[in-house]
Design an enzyme around this catalytic site. Sequence first.
Site, PDB file in Angstrom:
ATOM      1  N   ARG A 225       5.613  14.096  -0.609  1.00 37.20           N
ATOM      2  CA  ARG A 225       4.790  15.294  -0.427  1.00 37.20           C
ATOM      3  C   ARG A 225       5.687  16.408   0.101  1.00 37.20           C
ATOM      4  O   ARG A 225       6.633  16.153   0.864  1.00 37.20           O
ATOM      5  CB  ARG A 225       3.656  15.046   0.569  1.00 37.20           C
ATOM      6  CG  ARG A 225       2.518  14.190   0.033  1.00 37.20           C
ATOM      7  CD  ARG A 225       1.693  14.896  -1.052  1.00 37.20           C
ATOM      8  NE  ARG A 225       0.585  14.107  -1.548  1.00 37.20           N
ATOM      9  CZ  ARG A 225       0.594  13.369  -2.656  1.00 37.20           C
ATOM     10  NH1 ARG A 225       1.701  13.301  -3.386  1.00 37.20           N
ATOM     11  NH2 ARG A 225      -0.474  12.716  -3.050  1.00 37.20           N
ATOM     12  N   HIS A 273       5.578  18.491  -9.365  1.00 40.01           N
ATOM     13  CA  HIS A 273       4.715  17.377  -8.925  1.00 40.01           C
ATOM     14  C   HIS A 273       4.327  16.522 -10.147  1.00 40.01           C
ATOM     15  O   HIS A 273       3.148  16.307 -10.417  1.00 40.01           O
ATOM     16  CB  HIS A 273       3.460  17.885  -8.209  1.00 40.01           C
ATOM     17  CG  HIS A 273       2.807  16.821  -7.375  1.00 40.01           C
ATOM     18  ND1 HIS A 273       2.224  17.061  -6.162  1.00 40.01           N
ATOM     19  CD2 HIS A 273       2.654  15.479  -7.584  1.00 40.01           C
ATOM     20  CE1 HIS A 273       1.735  15.941  -5.660  1.00 40.01           C
ATOM     21  NE2 HIS A 273       1.981  14.957  -6.522  1.00 40.01           N
TER      22      HIS A 273
HETATM   23  P1  NDP Z   1       2.271   2.888   0.264  1.00 36.38           P
HETATM   24  O1  NDP Z   1       1.147   3.115   1.203  1.00 36.38           O
HETATM   25  O2  NDP Z   1       2.221   1.715  -0.629  1.00 36.38           O
HETATM   26  O3  NDP Z   1       3.643   2.789   1.083  1.00 36.38           O
HETATM   27  C1  NDP Z   1       3.934   3.643   2.130  1.00 36.38           C
HETATM   28  C2  NDP Z   1       5.208   3.180   2.822  1.00 36.38           C
HETATM   29  O4  NDP Z   1       5.535   4.157   3.826  1.00 36.38           O
HETATM   30  C3  NDP Z   1       5.040   1.842   3.535  1.00 36.38           C
HETATM   31  O5  NDP Z   1       6.207   1.086   3.449  1.00 36.38           O
HETATM   32  C4  NDP Z   1       4.797   2.275   4.984  1.00 36.38           C
HETATM   33  O6  NDP Z   1       5.207   1.334   5.950  1.00 36.38           O
HETATM   34  C5  NDP Z   1       5.693   3.476   5.075  1.00 36.38           C
HETATM   35  N1  NDP Z   1       5.277   4.357   6.175  1.00 36.38           N
HETATM   36  C6  NDP Z   1       4.104   4.974   6.356  1.00 36.38           C
HETATM   37  N2  NDP Z   1       4.096   5.651   7.520  1.00 36.38           N
HETATM   38  C7  NDP Z   1       5.292   5.421   8.088  1.00 36.38           C
HETATM   39  C8  NDP Z   1       5.881   5.822   9.307  1.00 36.38           C
HETATM   40  N3  NDP Z   1       5.240   6.594  10.182  1.00 36.38           N
HETATM   41  N4  NDP Z   1       7.121   5.380   9.591  1.00 36.38           N
HETATM   42  C9  NDP Z   1       7.785   4.584   8.727  1.00 36.38           C
HETATM   43  N5  NDP Z   1       7.280   4.179   7.530  1.00 36.38           N
HETATM   44  C10 NDP Z   1       6.044   4.597   7.227  1.00 36.38           C
HETATM   45  O7  NDP Z   1       2.411   4.236  -0.566  1.00 36.38           O
HETATM   46  P2  NDP Z   1       2.982   4.407  -2.047  1.00 36.38           P
HETATM   47  O8  NDP Z   1       4.324   3.794  -2.107  1.00 36.38           O
HETATM   48  O9  NDP Z   1       1.983   3.954  -3.049  1.00 36.38           O
HETATM   49  O10 NDP Z   1       3.060   5.992  -2.171  1.00 36.38           O
HETATM   50  C11 NDP Z   1       3.847   6.767  -1.285  1.00 36.38           C
HETATM   51  C12 NDP Z   1       3.551   8.238  -1.481  1.00 36.38           C
HETATM   52  O11 NDP Z   1       4.095   8.706  -2.702  1.00 36.38           O
HETATM   53  C13 NDP Z   1       2.075   8.611  -1.598  1.00 36.38           C
HETATM   54  O12 NDP Z   1       1.449   8.642  -0.338  1.00 36.38           O
HETATM   55  C14 NDP Z   1       2.150   9.973  -2.242  1.00 36.38           C
HETATM   56  O13 NDP Z   1       2.245  10.962  -1.250  1.00 36.38           O
HETATM   57  C15 NDP Z   1       3.451   9.929  -3.039  1.00 36.38           C
HETATM   58  N6  NDP Z   1       3.226   9.965  -4.497  1.00 36.38           N
HETATM   59  C16 NDP Z   1       3.785  11.003  -5.208  1.00 36.38           C
HETATM   60  C17 NDP Z   1       3.638  11.061  -6.567  1.00 36.38           C
HETATM   61  C18 NDP Z   1       4.296  12.136  -7.362  1.00 36.38           C
HETATM   62  O14 NDP Z   1       4.101  12.232  -8.567  1.00 36.38           O
HETATM   63  N7  NDP Z   1       5.110  12.970  -6.742  1.00 36.38           N
HETATM   64  C19 NDP Z   1       2.886  10.035  -7.309  1.00 36.38           C
HETATM   65  C20 NDP Z   1       2.340   9.001  -6.474  1.00 36.38           C
HETATM   66  C21 NDP Z   1       2.514   8.987  -5.108  1.00 36.38           C
HETATM   67  P3  NDP Z   1       4.508  -0.122   6.077  1.00 36.38           P
HETATM   68  O15 NDP Z   1       5.012  -0.886   4.866  1.00 36.38           O
HETATM   69  O16 NDP Z   1       5.026  -0.658   7.341  1.00 36.38           O
HETATM   70  O17 NDP Z   1       3.040   0.115   6.039  1.00 36.38           O
HETATM   71  C1  OXD Z   2      -0.323  10.665  -6.103  1.00 32.26           C
HETATM   72  C2  OXD Z   2       0.307  11.820  -6.740  1.00 32.26           C
HETATM   73  O1  OXD Z   2      -0.417  10.633  -4.876  1.00 32.26           O
HETATM   74  O2  OXD Z   2       0.238  11.927  -7.981  1.00 32.26           O
HETATM   75  O3  OXD Z   2      -0.725   9.737  -6.823  1.00 32.26           O
HETATM   76  O4  OXD Z   2       0.894  12.654  -6.059  1.00 32.26           O
END
Ligand code: NDP
Ligand code: OXD
Length: 310
Positions: A225, A273
């Site tokens: 993000r 994005h």
């Molecule tokens: P997940 O919820 O599966 O994974 C999030 C990861 O971040 C986990 O490993 C989590 O740790 C870690 N995390 C969260 N908070 C913290 C913190 N405070 N400190 C350290 N680690 C942290 O999310 P996704 O992988 O599915 O997606 C990640 C992000 O990607 C989405 O939230 C979205 O914003 C973005 N996205 C962007 C897209 C694009 O086209 N640009 C498309 C899809 C998603 P833990 O494993 O310990 O819970």
């Molecule tokens: C998502 C994205 O969060 O597309 O899936 O950004």
Amino acid sequence: MAVLLSTKPATMEDWRTALLAEDPGLDIRMFPDAGDPAAIEAAVVWTSHDMAELRRYPNLRLIVSMGAGVDHLLRPPGPPPGVPVARLKDARLTQGMTEWAVLNVLRFHRQDLEYRALQAERRWEELPAPETSSRRVGILGLGELGGAAAAALLALGFPVMGWSRAPKQRPGVECFHGPVGFDTMLGRSDVLLCLLPLTPETRGILNRRALGLLPRGAYLLNAARGGHVVQEELLAALESGQVAGAALDVFEPEPLPSDHPFWAHPRVVMTPHAASITIPSSAAPQVVENLRRARTGRPLINLVDLGAGY
Ligand code: NDP
Ligand code: OXD
């Protein structure tokens, strides 16, 4: 159960078709034509939908995000109290992000910016061969997307590290967590890939301090993000050479204003994005599964931890 569907007008019909293909009996109401508010029991929504609006539906019992990220749904006023939120965990969404990550790690690793600049000057010049086994990639977030990117980059021969909230173990990945783990990993990341959710803890995490921890001349990739990056501090790090290049898919605000310096920066590669785009036909089965579960009172899947914010 009537389902409220709300997304960009361009994809509304694709979503309707995909959901009906999974369950032809669904009563889908296309926002803003919700009909009787009392009939709406589930809402399948994307970023554009105002959470205050969802308080109009007294019988709402499930909100489904059309993406993996839910930061837009959780910002004030947030979902109506007591209504659970589910996110997508979708193989094609993950595949798209893995491709974006590999593309951009390789772009910098293989000196693509430099070769394009040489081409523009019609110069036939070979640069030193890059060494994959010594280009260390650190991944912020080892969830659905970060975990898959880690596996793909490992398969290419990069040393891969990952940072998560809770301690983790992943074969072949050096795992870190917590503030000390953050500093240690960044200190070793020749390429830093951000795939964190945007939460109060992670907003602004890629700031002057964090960028200063990277080895000089490191690369930054952000497809999570825009709010993770303090944009003016990244610009300063690019100007000073502390960061040698950035691949950015997400910004604050979006669309990025046309006069923003990122657009014309020679060391910034941008996508709008679009790192990974939800494909309704791929996502629909899990959405319909959750609608069935909500209807029959069974446990929901892919639920967001509203306390943690992801
Ligand atoms: P997940 O919820 O599966 O994974 C999030 C990861 O971040 C986990 O490993 C989590 O740790 C870690 N995390 C969260 N908070 C913290 C913190 N405070 N400190 C350290 N680690 C942290 O999310 P996704 O992988 O599915 O997606 C990640 C992000 O990607 C989405 O939230 C979205 O914003 C973005 N996205 C962007 C897209 C694009 O086209 N640009 C498309 C899809 C998603 P833990 O494993 O310990 O819970
Ligand atoms: C998502 C994205 O969060 O597309 O899936 O950004």
